[in-house]
Design an enzyme around this catalytic site. Sequence first.
Site, PDB file in Angstrom:
ATOM      1  N   HIS A  22      10.642   0.910 -11.471  1.00 23.73           N
ATOM      2  CA  HIS A  22      10.171  -0.387 -11.974  1.00 23.73           C
ATOM      3  C   HIS A  22      10.329  -0.456 -13.494  1.00 23.73           C
ATOM      4  O   HIS A  22      10.772  -1.475 -14.037  1.00 23.73           O
ATOM      5  CB  HIS A  22       8.686  -0.602 -11.647  1.00 23.73           C
ATOM      6  CG  HIS A  22       8.374  -0.757 -10.205  1.00 23.73           C
ATOM      7  ND1 HIS A  22       7.388  -0.013  -9.595  1.00 23.73           N
ATOM      8  CD2 HIS A  22       8.885  -1.561  -9.245  1.00 23.73           C
ATOM      9  CE1 HIS A  22       7.289  -0.373  -8.330  1.00 23.73           C
ATOM     10  NE2 HIS A  22       8.200  -1.302  -8.080  1.00 23.73           N
ATOM     11  N   LYS A  46      -0.250  -6.138   2.142  1.00 25.17           N
ATOM     12  CA  LYS A  46       0.374  -4.824   2.114  1.00 25.17           C
ATOM     13  C   LYS A  46      -0.662  -3.697   2.074  1.00 25.17           C
ATOM     14  O   LYS A  46      -0.301  -2.534   2.105  1.00 25.17           O
ATOM     15  CB  LYS A  46       1.291  -4.684   0.893  1.00 25.17           C
ATOM     16  CG  LYS A  46       2.641  -5.349   1.052  1.00 25.17           C
ATOM     17  CD  LYS A  46       3.544  -4.957  -0.100  1.00 25.17           C
ATOM     18  CE  LYS A  46       4.965  -5.413   0.107  1.00 25.17           C
ATOM     19  NZ  LYS A  46       5.842  -4.982  -0.984  1.00 25.17           N
ATOM     20  N   ARG A 105      17.550  -1.276  -4.811  1.00 24.88           N
ATOM     21  CA  ARG A 105      17.722   0.177  -4.762  1.00 24.88           C
ATOM     22  C   ARG A 105      18.918   0.556  -3.915  1.00 24.88           C
ATOM     23  O   ARG A 105      19.621   1.505  -4.213  1.00 24.88           O
ATOM     24  CB  ARG A 105      16.472   0.843  -4.188  1.00 24.88           C
ATOM     25  CG  ARG A 105      15.286   0.811  -5.101  1.00 24.88           C
ATOM     26  CD  ARG A 105      14.123   1.447  -4.411  1.00 24.88           C
ATOM     27  NE  ARG A 105      13.850   0.697  -3.174  1.00 24.88           N
ATOM     28  CZ  ARG A 105      12.655   0.450  -2.699  1.00 24.88           C
ATOM     29  NH1 ARG A 105      11.605   0.911  -3.303  1.00 24.88           N
ATOM     30  NH2 ARG A 105      12.484  -0.232  -1.602  1.00 24.88           N
TER      31      ARG A 105
END
Length: 190
Positions: A22, A46, A105
């Site tokens: 990040h 989440k 990613r």
Amino acid sequence: MTDKKTRVGVYPGTFDPITKGHIDIIRRASKTVDHLVVAVARNAGKGPLFSLDERVEMVRDEIGDILARNREDGFIGTIDVKPFGSLLMHFAESQGASVIIRGLRAVSDFEYEFQMAGMNARLNPKIETTFLMASDRHQFISSRFVKEIGRLGGEITEFVSSRVAERVMHRFDGDPAKDSQAKQTGPFTG
């Protein structure tokens, strides 16, 4: 002469916790806009390890280092950290953003992100989505893996700053559910 309009970008995420991946995206994104808003999503669905306030605080703690490095490299843009719990496009509009920045990613991230970018473009075609590929040394890092490694007592400072590692490990030291969670299967358990 024309007045230069400030270009605002939004980099959204849950940041539970913020990783070196990040941080890499924030640093690189901050070089592409005049003002970057790191938008920390409430995202209670989440089941975050850290509260929204804790995640905002962790991200803010990391921003000072990023700004210092940027200034050394001659970049003078600004970075702000704000929580949000609304539709991303509504938040981006409220910040005056012209671009949403997303990190990728792996190829597996692309399909989901591509669909999100398409939906966001339908909601507001004036706000572009820009994808930044994770640096090769950060492509495998995810907050989920960091939490699982930390929960199982593994070393995580290769993946997060020492400040964040301390917070993650402290969270698990006092967590009575740690033992039952560690017995569950996952990518790092047998």
